[in-house]
Design an enzyme around this catalytic site. Sequence first.
Site: not given
Length: 432
Positions: A110-111, A141, A432
């Site tokens: 869960g980090l 994501y 980026f």
Amino acid sequence: MGNNGHGGTRDPGRGRQDGSGTGIRAITEDDIPGWDRALAVGFLRPHAGEATEYRRLGFEPGRSLGAYDGERCVGTFRSFDAELTVPGGATVLADAITSVTVSSTHRRRGLLRAMMTRDLAAAHERGNPVAILIAAEYNIYGRYGFGPATSTHGWNIDLLRAGGLRKDLPAVPGGRIDFATMAEVRKVGPEFHERWRRTQPGAITRTEVGWRVRTGDVKAPGPEWQEPFVALHRDATGTVTGLVAYKVDDNWDGSYPDCTLTVLDLQALDGPTAVGLWRFVLSVDWVRKVVVENLAPDDPLPLLLNDPRAATPYADNSDFTWLRVLDVEAAFAARSCGGPGRIVLDVTDPLGYADGRWAVEAADDGTCRCTATTDEPDLALGVGALGTLYLGGESVARLAAAALVTELRPGAAARADLLLRTPARPWNPDGF
């Protein structure tokens, strides 16, 4: 930073226990060496060398998080504010997320979720309408509300088959192209890029450190930097209207040159300037093949050639920038729409930021506004699909065909496409 009901965040200066004894906290400058080491390990590049001083250049208090198991950093996360150009030429201040890693020894604890939800809560509190990132893996994501919003499209061009550019293409009266030194690029490049990025939906600001890296003034971790060729296009008044950066390999087939020119960066403020730059690139001596690694997906480059079939798609064409909407009203009020109309969206967002029913309306001049409503919805979608649609890089009808959008009223997808359409597809040339 308070607990907004969106992920259970705490004060950025304190550790947050994720349930496994690992603490999440904002790092200090003193933490950078260990954080940098964890970043290299997470990206499977421990051989890249120490980059503490480079990390210090971009350090902002409170914007870099670390996951710690005791004194050891085992996860990294960083964000910064970047202006993002949206359809119509306006900009929004995006929470740009980068340097996201979790060490292989600490996966499935869960980090990442703890760091991500903490950062998104802080971005929402600051007033960032959207968050953006570049996804190394597709399936990570979406669970945090991001959707692919821009893509890249490169080309391989066989110069013998292409036969050069068409002779009937427009040129800039009095235009000229000159090579530039790296010092000159550092001087004129940022101002030119600021003008260019406002013409391109999906483009973001380039940082001062980024310009120093791309011109060799600062060494970033990774492959050894080699000075590229950089040429500037100026109009008759001497104003810079275009820039191209490229490299050339030195290959020969016996006594015959067989070099490949790779375009690293090409930006132009108008079509005639782009034609001038492409005509220059395609006429470099000894070059037999031109590789364009990253170009806007709707760039007309192949159609400029005498034989468009000489341009074949680049192997690495893919999704690029992913976007997450944090404030639906502010995000849509910033962009313009393709035509007048109204569409009601029923958005599902597990973190709550975009959750609800929203009426997107556009006036005859393309001015857009978005308000919460109780009206019956036309379309139902998740927040990730909303992020995909926001910059105009994907059609509603195509997402509906893929079962990523549900059409609740017949014809709603087509109406939404007319409302959200853009004259240019979004493109971000910068990592980026």
